[in-house]
Design a protein around this motif. Structure first.
Motif, PDB file in Angstrom:
ATOM      1  N   UNK A  58       0.722  -0.853  -0.805  1.00  0.00           N
ATOM      2  CA  UNK A  58       0.067   0.125  -0.028  1.00  0.00           C
ATOM      3  C   UNK A  58       0.805   1.347  -0.236  1.00  0.00           C
ATOM      4  N   UNK A  59       1.053   1.699  -1.057  1.00  0.00           N
ATOM      5  CA  UNK A  59       2.620   2.761  -1.378  1.00  0.00           C
ATOM      6  C   UNK A  59       1.607   3.336  -2.737  1.00  0.00           C
ATOM      7  N   UNK A  60       2.269   5.358  -2.677  1.00  0.00           N
ATOM      8  CA  UNK A  60       1.236   5.435  -3.929  1.00  0.00           C
ATOM      9  C   UNK A  60      -0.018   5.179  -4.583  1.00  0.00           C
ATOM     10  N   UNK A  61      -1.046   4.970  -2.965  1.00  0.00           N
ATOM     11  CA  UNK A  61      -2.570   4.969  -3.431  1.00  0.00           C
ATOM     12  C   UNK A  61      -2.421   3.286  -4.231  1.00  0.00           C
ATOM     13  N   UNK A  62      -1.750   2.106  -4.095  1.00  0.00           N
ATOM     14  CA  UNK A  62      -2.174   1.221  -5.051  1.00  0.00           C
ATOM     15  C   UNK A  62      -3.053   0.031  -4.761  1.00  0.00           C
ATOM     16  N   UNK A  63      -3.517   0.353  -3.444  1.00  0.00           N
ATOM     17  CA  UNK A  63      -4.967  -0.031  -3.422  1.00  0.00           C
ATOM     18  C   UNK A  63      -6.120   0.415  -3.127  1.00  0.00           C
ATOM     19  N   UNK A  64      -5.978   1.225  -1.630  1.00  0.00           N
ATOM     20  CA  UNK A  64      -6.919   2.634  -1.828  1.00  0.00           C
ATOM     21  C   UNK A  64      -6.437   3.838  -2.341  1.00  0.00           C
ATOM     22  N   UNK A 142     -14.327  11.430  -4.744  1.00  0.00           N
ATOM     23  CA  UNK A 142     -13.503   9.489  -5.138  1.00  0.00           C
ATOM     24  C   UNK A 142     -11.356   9.910  -5.181  1.00  0.00           C
ATOM     25  N   UNK A 143     -10.548   8.969  -5.265  1.00  0.00           N
ATOM     26  CA  UNK A 143      -9.762   9.749  -5.386  1.00  0.00           C
ATOM     27  C   UNK A 143      -9.660  10.481  -6.677  1.00  0.00           C
ATOM     28  N   UNK A 144      -9.540  11.760  -6.737  1.00  0.00           N
ATOM     29  CA  UNK A 144      -9.324  12.063  -7.729  1.00  0.00           C
ATOM     30  C   UNK A 144      -9.890  11.419  -8.718  1.00  0.00           C
ATOM     31  N   UNK A 145     -11.294  11.479  -9.272  1.00  0.00           N
ATOM     32  CA  UNK A 145     -12.504  11.564 -10.206  1.00  0.00           C
ATOM     33  C   UNK A 145     -12.596  10.096  -9.737  1.00  0.00           C
ATOM     34  N   UNK A 146     -14.124   9.272 -10.436  1.00  0.00           N
ATOM     35  CA  UNK A 146     -14.172   8.037 -10.350  1.00  0.00           C
ATOM     36  C   UNK A 146     -14.545   8.037 -12.015  1.00  0.00           C
ATOM     37  N   UNK A 147     -14.148   6.545 -12.157  1.00  0.00           N
ATOM     38  CA  UNK A 147     -14.504   6.029 -13.025  1.00  0.00           C
ATOM     39  C   UNK A 147     -15.846   5.672 -13.607  1.00  0.00           C
ATOM     40  N   UNK A 148     -17.000   6.621 -13.929  1.00  0.00           N
ATOM     41  CA  UNK A 148     -18.877   6.159 -13.534  1.00  0.00           C
ATOM     42  C   UNK A 148     -18.321   5.931 -15.502  1.00  0.00           C
ATOM     43  N   UNK A 149     -19.537   4.345 -15.971  1.00  0.00           N
ATOM     44  CA  UNK A 149     -19.379   3.957 -17.382  1.00  0.00           C
ATOM     45  C   UNK A 149     -20.931   3.752 -17.301  1.00  0.00           C
ATOM     46  N   UNK A 150     -21.274   4.130 -18.681  1.00  0.00           N
ATOM     47  CA  UNK A 150     -22.631   4.462 -18.994  1.00  0.00           C
ATOM     48  C   UNK A 150     -23.013   2.733 -19.064  1.00  0.00           C
ATOM     49  N   UNK A 151     -24.001   2.143 -18.987  1.00  0.00           N
ATOM     50  CA  UNK A 151     -24.219   1.145 -18.537  1.00  0.00           C
ATOM     51  C   UNK A 151     -24.446  -0.037 -17.397  1.00  0.00           C
ATOM     52  N   UNK A 152     -23.356   0.355 -17.027  1.00  0.00           N
ATOM     53  CA  UNK A 152     -23.193  -0.423 -15.401  1.00  0.00           C
ATOM     54  C   UNK A 152     -23.377   0.225 -14.449  1.00  0.00           C
ATOM     55  N   UNK A 497       0.049   5.680  -8.851  1.00  0.00           N
ATOM     56  CA  UNK A 497      -1.512   6.618  -8.926  1.00  0.00           C
ATOM     57  C   UNK A 497      -0.538   7.530  -9.172  1.00  0.00           C
ATOM     58  N   UNK A 498      -0.768   7.976 -10.353  1.00  0.00           N
ATOM     59  CA  UNK A 498       0.038   9.376 -10.703  1.00  0.00           C
ATOM     60  C   UNK A 498      -0.415  10.382 -10.274  1.00  0.00           C
ATOM     61  N   UNK A 499      -1.421  11.363  -9.305  1.00  0.00           N
ATOM     62  CA  UNK A 499      -1.962  11.512  -8.397  1.00  0.00           C
ATOM     63  C   UNK A 499      -1.096  11.488  -6.964  1.00  0.00           C
ATOM     64  N   UNK A 500      -0.001  10.366  -6.991  1.00  0.00           N
ATOM     65  CA  UNK A 500       0.136  10.892  -5.464  1.00  0.00           C
ATOM     66  C   UNK A 500       1.578   9.453  -5.950  1.00  0.00           C
ATOM     67  N   UNK A 501       2.131  10.660  -6.421  1.00  0.00           N
ATOM     68  CA  UNK A 501       3.423   9.509  -6.848  1.00  0.00           C
ATOM     69  C   UNK A 501       4.869   9.388  -5.456  1.00  0.00           C
ATOM     70  N   UNK A 511      -4.792   6.042 -13.484  1.00  0.00           N
ATOM     71  CA  UNK A 511      -5.417   6.894 -12.484  1.00  0.00           C
ATOM     72  C   UNK A 511      -6.613   6.695 -12.419  1.00  0.00           C
ATOM     73  N   UNK A 512      -7.796   7.085 -12.244  1.00  0.00           N
ATOM     74  CA  UNK A 512      -9.354   6.257 -11.271  1.00  0.00           C
ATOM     75  C   UNK A 512      -9.656   6.482 -13.318  1.00  0.00           C
ATOM     76  N   UNK A 513      -9.198   6.575 -14.411  1.00  0.00           N
ATOM     77  CA  UNK A 513      -9.968   5.618 -15.456  1.00  0.00           C
ATOM     78  C   UNK A 513      -8.902   4.998 -16.672  1.00  0.00           C
ATOM     79  N   UNK A 514      -7.711   5.100 -16.088  1.00  0.00           N
ATOM     80  CA  UNK A 514      -6.299   4.063 -17.128  1.00  0.00           C
ATOM     81  C   UNK A 514      -5.768   4.200 -16.707  1.00  0.00           C
ATOM     82  N   UNK A 515      -5.471   3.151 -16.949  1.00  0.00           N
ATOM     83  CA  UNK A 515      -3.488   2.332 -17.166  1.00  0.00           C
ATOM     84  C   UNK A 515      -2.643   1.719 -18.190  1.00  0.00           C
ATOM     85  N   UNK A 516      -1.768   1.416 -17.538  1.00  0.00           N
ATOM     86  CA  UNK A 516       0.292   1.066 -18.437  1.00  0.00           C
ATOM     87  C   UNK A 516       1.225   0.475 -18.016  1.00  0.00           C
ATOM     88  N   UNK A 517       0.963  -0.597 -18.354  1.00  0.00           N
ATOM     89  CA  UNK A 517       2.164  -1.113 -18.113  1.00  0.00           C
ATOM     90  C   UNK A 517       3.794  -0.589 -18.493  1.00  0.00           C
TER      91      UNK A 517
END
Length: 645
Positions: A58-64, A142-152, A497-501, A511-517
């Motif tokens: 639990x660092x960089x807001x990895x879980x929370x 939320x945590x620097x935004x919430x990823x709310x998706x249509x139809x979910x 999380x790019x908002x808490x590096x 971030x709240x709605x994107x990810x990459x390796x």
């Protein structure tokens, strides 16, 4: 349709390698054009099934705010400074002070979560102080935004206490409140109620944020609030899938320094992280400086390990924090706590703690085979005394459990018993590249090595560079060679999380709605098949100090493969002649592939805008054979997976 910056609003309504040193900018192999690699498949060394895995901290807001999919930040109104009475950050108020005031109150009905948010409505539906048309209330970004998706469909749970009836509107809106994406009304008619409702997010560009203002009381308490997209075991789907794709053989958790805390009161204590979410008090992670509600607790870590098919490795506090220690004479309660934790994980459902696990929905024991006593505590005054207390008690109760010491035993004999010792390395690219021989001369007698944290850091790494991944790949080839003494290895940290590096680089960026390796994430995919494979004897003839090669045999999907991995850390292409002897059968070129990780610039990174800039590229090898010549590009990591007939 995904929304990247959304808020949840409440309206209170009516209520084998060269040993020479190498520098990246050197031209030592400027004239090198050829090399020879001989593989003797008749001589092999089995590698541990557990060889490569992952380490979650639990660092960089990895879980929370990351892997744990709860969308509300500070659900219990207790975060930030625990010495004040107003801990509602990042909650905000809808309406001004003439219409509404909020405060925290120690009136919750939950024993371990006493804080409630008191909302006092000062306006009315008539008279001189009329409430705003949109109502009054509070919102959470939320945590620097919430990823709310249509139809979910999203599940929201909250508790309300009021002396009068309450008419509330719960809404998703855009970050600025200009668009209402979804809304539902909740009416309470008794004094102490709870609400567990589902509603679907369906963004609409033309709507605005508003609610009715009928029958509201002058005050009401919101006790706790939790919000999830309905899915799985509570993990964010895209981030969890990236872990699934790594096929880790083990998962070490929950830290790291997070386990220790700067002081003992802020250490991770597993008993506070189980049970229903409203009964979890949460705690301040004072090493990485943010609050966690511990929604991702001990049970969730065990569940995630099981979901991934990975061996869980639990790291627990040994009575030592960064700035505080428990005297060995007083450490017995912590020893008992560790024993209880092991019983919770693997005890029979009729045992004291196993029954609590069963009551929480997991009647069958978890396959916990390894525990780590503390983290980076070696050398502290009470380390050895405390460690022995834990070791003796655990071995007496669970003689089969592998115990990991956090002292490095690679260059010295440990002064205490252990099954494994922990090895951490964070360094620059040149140094890690040259650490391919780190375990060559390590004693084969005594505990085995667990390289639980490794990474290239500093200027060579950035947010995750190709350069860093190549050095790490070379280091792992050295671990494969020495897997008779090194049982496990994992990169660190796993998420940011790019908002808490707080720490960089990391394997997965989000971030709240994107990810990459990062390239280091993709580098680890080259070692997915290493666990349980056979490391082959080989010889590399080259004058280049920047070329490394190794070979293994493995099986996947009912097929047998010979895998040859080559790291070219230099700036020139190398013509590599590969010769294989002693291999049963032949090579089937129709099922053989080449996978390469490289880019135009050593410091190239992936990003949200270009997540696939540095990723593995796979192609078919049409002329695969026991003997073949390949061109190894500069600054590359290449795998040749040759199908055996």
């Amino acid at each position: 349709m995904a929304w990247s910056a959304l808020i949840l609003c409440f309206f209170l309504g009516a209520c084998c390698v060269s040993a020479r040193q190498i520098r990246v900018n050197a031209a030592a192999d400027a004239n090198q054009t050829t090399a020879e690699f001989f593989v003797d498949a008749s001589k092999s060394q089995p590698m541990p099934e557990t060889l490569f895995g992952i380490f979650f901290e639990e660092i960089n807001h990895a879980g929370s705010g990351g892997l744990w999919a709860e969308l509300v930040s500070n659900r219990g109104f207790e975060a930030e400074n625990q010495d004040t009475s107003m801990n509602i950050t990042p909650w905000g108020i809808i309406g001004d002070e003439s219409a509404l005031t909020v405060s925290t109150d120690d009136s919750s009905c939950f024993e371990k979560n006493k804080i409630a948010l008191k909302m006092e409505v000062l306006c009315d539906s008539q008279g001189d102080n009329i409430c705003p048309v949109g109502g009054v209330g509070v919102y959470n970004p939320g945590f620097w935004g919430m990823n709310i998706e249509q139809g979910k469909t999203y599940n929201i749970v909250f508790y309300v206490r009021s002396l009068g009836s309450v008419n509330m509107s719960v809404s998703f809106t855009s970050a600025d409140g200009s668009q209402t994406l979804a809304t539902t009304n909740v009416v309470f008619t008794s004094c102490k109620l709870d609400k567990d409702g589902d509603f679907s997010g369906s963004p609409s560009n033309g709507s605005t944020r508003k609610t009715s203002t009928d029958n509201f009381p002058k005050s009401a308490f919101i006790l706790n609030l939790c919000l999830f997209l309905l899915q799985g075991h509570g993990f964010r789907n895209d981030l969890a899938q990236m872990l699934v794709d790594m096929k880790p053989r083990f998962m070490r958790f929950p830290g790291g320094c997070f386990v220790e805390g700067a002081v003992m009161k802020n250490a991770f204590m597993w008993k506070n992280t189980i049970g229903h979410w409203e009964e979890r008090p949460g705690h301040y992670g004072d090493v990485w400086n943010y609050w966690t509600d511990d929604g991702m607790g001990y049970l969730e870590f065990l569940q995630l390990s099981e979901d991934l098919g990975a061996q869980p490795i639990w790291v627990f506090n040994m009575g030592i924090a960064h700035n505080e220690q428990i005297n060995t004479n007083d450490v017995q309660p912590y020893v008992q706590d560790a024993l209880d934790g092991i019983e919770f994980a693997r005890g029979d459902k009729n045992s004291t703690w196993g029954s609590k696990r069963a009551a929480l929905g997991h009647p069958e024991p978890f396959d916990l085979r390894y525990v780590a006593i503390g983290n980076e505590d070696c050398g502290k005054p009470f380390f050895r005394g405390n460690y022995i207390k834990f070791y003796d008690a655990i071995k007496l109760a669970y003689p089969d459990i592998g115990i990991i010491s956090n002292c490095d035993g690679s260059n010295r004999i440990l002064q205490h018993p252990a099954d494994f010792y922990d090895f951490h390395i964070y360094t620059d690219a040149n140094n890690l590249f040259n650490m391919i021989h780190q375990f060559d001369r390590t004693s084969r007698v005594g505990p085995r090595a667990f390289v639980s944290e490794y990474a290239v850091t500093g200027d060579d790494a950035g947010m995750g560079s190709l350069l860093a991944s190549l050095a790490e790949a070379a280091f792992l080839l050295g671990i494969e060679k020495n897997s008779d003494i090194v049982s496990m290895a994992s990169y660190a940290p796993l998420f940011v999380n790019t908002n808490d590096i707080t720490w960089k680089p990391d394997a997965i960026v989000f971030n709240s709605h994107q990810a990459y390796g990062t390239p280091s994430y993709w580098m680890q995919h080259f070692f997915i098949d290493s666990g349980g494979a056979n490391f082959l004897t080989s010889t590399l003839n080259t004058t280049s100090p920047s070329l490394i090669a190794s070979a293994i045999t493995y099986s996947a999907d009912g097929k047998n493969f010979l895998k040859i991995k080559v790291v070219n850390f230099g700036a020139d292409e190398v013509k590599l002649n590969i010769s294989v002897a002693g291999l049963d059968g032949s090579i089937n070129s129709s099922g053989s592939t080449k996978t390469i990780l490289t880019s135009d610039n050593l410091m190239d990174e992936n990003s949200f805008d270009n997540p696939n800039k540095v990723v593995p590229r796979r192609s078919i090898i049409n002329d695969a054979a026991m003997n073949m010549e390949v061109a190894v590009p500069p600054h590359s990591f290449t795998s040749y997976d040759l199908l055996r007939s």
